[in-house]
Every structure is written in structure tokens, then in C-alpha cells.
Design a protein around this motif. Structure first.
Motif, PDB file in Angstrom:
ATOM      1  N   ASN A   3       2.811  -1.388  -4.304  1.00 32.86           N
ATOM      2  CA  ASN A   3       2.321  -0.446  -3.306  1.00 32.86           C
ATOM      3  C   ASN A   3       1.187   0.363  -3.934  1.00 32.86           C
ATOM      4  OD1 ASN A   3       4.322  -1.121  -1.290  1.00 32.86           O
ATOM      5  ND2 ASN A   3       5.809  -0.094  -2.620  1.00 32.86           N
ATOM      6  N   TYR A  18      -5.769   3.941  -3.419  1.00 36.66           N
ATOM      7  CA  TYR A  18      -7.179   3.569  -3.324  1.00 36.66           C
ATOM      8  C   TYR A  18      -7.635   2.852  -4.592  1.00 36.66           C
ATOM      9  CZ  TYR A  18      -7.400   6.770   0.669  1.00 36.66           C
ATOM     10  OH  TYR A  18      -7.196   7.402   1.863  1.00 36.66           O
ATOM     11  N   LYS A  76       2.268  -2.366   6.450  1.00 40.01           N
ATOM     12  CA  LYS A  76       2.616  -2.188   5.048  1.00 40.01           C
ATOM     13  C   LYS A  76       4.086  -1.785   4.875  1.00 40.01           C
ATOM     14  CE  LYS A  76      -1.234  -3.498   3.365  1.00 40.01           C
ATOM     15  NZ  LYS A  76      -1.310  -4.773   2.626  1.00 40.01           N
ATOM     16  N   SER A  92       0.842  -1.195   0.000  1.00 41.49           N
ATOM     17  CA  SER A  92       0.000   0.000   0.000  1.00 41.49           C
ATOM     18  C   SER A  92       0.876   1.243   0.000  1.00 41.49           C
ATOM     19  CB  SER A  92      -0.892   0.001   1.246  1.00 41.49           C
ATOM     20  OG  SER A  92      -1.537   1.241   1.420  1.00 41.49           O
ATOM     21  N   THR A  93       0.309   2.340  -0.476  1.00 40.90           N
ATOM     22  CA  THR A  93       1.013   3.616  -0.369  1.00 40.90           C
ATOM     23  C   THR A  93       1.172   4.024   1.092  1.00 40.90           C
ATOM     24  OG1 THR A  93      -1.107   4.754  -0.719  1.00 40.90           O
ATOM     25  CG2 THR A  93       0.298   4.468  -2.636  1.00 40.90           C
ATOM     26  N   TRP A  94       0.424   3.375   1.996  1.00 43.54           N
ATOM     27  CA  TRP A  94       0.603   3.608   3.429  1.00 43.54           C
ATOM     28  C   TRP A  94       1.920   3.002   3.927  1.00 43.54           C
ATOM     29  CZ3 TRP A  94      -3.737   5.609   1.975  1.00 43.54           C
ATOM     30  CH2 TRP A  94      -4.494   6.404   2.843  1.00 43.54           C
TER      31      TRP A  94
END
Length: 241
Positions: free
Chosen positions: A181, A184, A156, A138-140
Motif C-alpha cells: 500500500n 505518492y 484499492k 495504495s494508501t487510498w
């Protein structure tokens, strides 16, 4: 064309469902893991096998799955798992409101099971001519994101640590190790919906699943001479990054 074997986690819905439906070829063998049986899987399809697995109990889930699959060759292991806080991605999120049980459950599901599953199936991957491990991140998990979700972000980030270190362990076996990564996703639309419609209805703020599938196809198509370490894919309008 030789049949390939997929081990795909999180197949019940969303991206996992899309991967299972659209990535393998008709002759390929798929082992799909989820807590509940997906209603889209045809019980008469001899090539797609559903296996129940509760990844919040890492040791038990890993041992059960290993016993079921045994020494079967695995070409592609795709860990598409990521649960988040009950109040995540909302204005009401507060780290203080997350219970110890919730935090531990997230760590077990997102990280502990991932590590144990990969470790359990390394020998199966070695049987492939060009094995790939693909983690859905994830970008998180990227530096300097704007999200507040502490535990989800921690898990993540951990996936990226797994990827970088695992590559060094598996380099001699030429097993590719990659992470996507993602920002949404437009999971509510599925892949049957035209991309143009998804973009219009989501105001371009969500990533069509078709784009993610293209990234997975790219990784799978690469030879064992290369390693696609990371692909970062936020939505174009994502202000989190």
C-alpha cells in the motif's frame, strides 16, 4: 541459480518499468503486460517478452494472455495496475463529475482484471517452488485516509479484500500473497537518479522507487514458510494518513 519467471502488469512506465528493469536477474524470464509496447524493452532480449493487454476488457485480456503463456511456470505475479479519476488528487475533484463509463473502466482495470488474471494463472503458480502474488495497492485503500477519490479508493480497498481471502484459498499450496500500500511515488525521477537527489528535489514528499523495489525484493526473498500480507508505505511527510 534457477531462472525465475515473472508475470508483471503495467510495465510501460513508472513503477512497472522499474520493476521490470531492476527486479529480475539476467537469466530470468519476464512477461510484461501493457496496452502499448514500452520503448525501453530490447526486442532482441530473448528473456523479456512484451504482451499487449487492455485490462479495461477483463475477460478478453485474460483469455488472450492465458492463451499466450499457456502452462508456463510462473514464480512471481505482480499486478501493478491502478488508474484513477480524470480529476483525482486535485482541488477540483468532484465525485459528481465522474461519468459512469469512467467509473466502470476503473473497476474493470483495477479490480475485475486483477481477479480474473490471478484465477487464470493459479495453476501456473502451483508449478513454482515458492510462488508469490504481489499486488500494488495504495494508501487510498487504508482505513481513515483523507482522500476524496471515491472510485479509486474503492478499488484499492478491494485489493486488500482480495489479498486476505486469496491467502486462505492458496494456503494449502504455500503461495505467498502480499500487497504493498503505497503513497505518492517519485515516478518522474526513475531509479538512475540518486535517492538523495530525489529527496532533495521532492522536498521529501515523494517515495523513491528504489525504496519500493527493496520492499518487493524482501517479499520475493522470503521462504514459502511465511506470508508477508501487507506493507504500508506512505511518504514520511504524507499528511493523507
Amino acid at each position: 541459480m534457477n531462472a525465475k519467471t515473472y508475470l508483471i502488469f503495467g510495465v510501460s512506465k513508472g513503477l512497472g518499468k522499474a520493476i521490470t528493469q531492476y527486479i529480475p536477474n539476467e537469466q530470468d524470464i519476464v512477461y510484461g503486460i501493457s496496452r502499448t509496447r514500452p520503448n525501453y524493452l530490447d526486442k532482441n532480449d530473448q528473456n523479456k517478452h512484451w504482451i499487449a493487454g487492455d485490462l479495461s476488457h477483463p475477460s478478453q485480456a485474460t483469455n488472450d494472455l492465458k492463451e499466450t503463456i499457456g502452462q508456463q511456470k510462473i514464480d512471481y505475479l505482480i499486478y501493478n495496475v491502478g488508474i484513477w479519476e480524470h480529476n483525482a488528487f486535485s482541488d477540483t475533484y468532484s465525485f459528481h463529475d465522474n461519468t459512469q463509463e469512467e467509473i466502470i473502466n476503473m473497476i474493470n482495470t483495477n479490480i475485475s482484471s486483477c481477479i480474473l488474471m490471478i484465477q487464470a494463472f493459479i495453476e501456473n503458480l502451483k508449478l513454482s517452488e515458492s510462488a508469490k502474488i504481489i499486488l500494488i495497492g495504495s494508501t487510498w485503500g487504508l482505513d481513515n485516509h483523507n482522500g476524496k477519490e471515491v472510485t479509486f479508493s474503492a478499488t484499492k480497498f478491494a485489493l486488500r479484500g482480495i489479498i486476505h481471502s486469496l491467502r486462505e484459498n492458496l494456503r494449502e499450496h504455500l503461495i505467498g500473497v502480499s500487497i504493498l500500500n503505497l503513497g505518492y511515488l517519485a515516478t518522474e525521477y526513475g531509479c538512475a537518479e540518486p535517492i538523495e537527489t530525489i529527496i532533495e528535489q521532492s522536498n521529501g514528499e515523494l517515495i523513491p522507487l528504489q525504496d519500493v523495489l527493496q520492499a518487493i525484493r524482501f517479499i520475493i526473498s522470503t521462504s514459502k514458510a511465511s506470508c508477508v500480507k501487507e506493507i504500508n508505505m506512505p511518504a514520511m511527510k504524507d499528511i493523507n494518513m
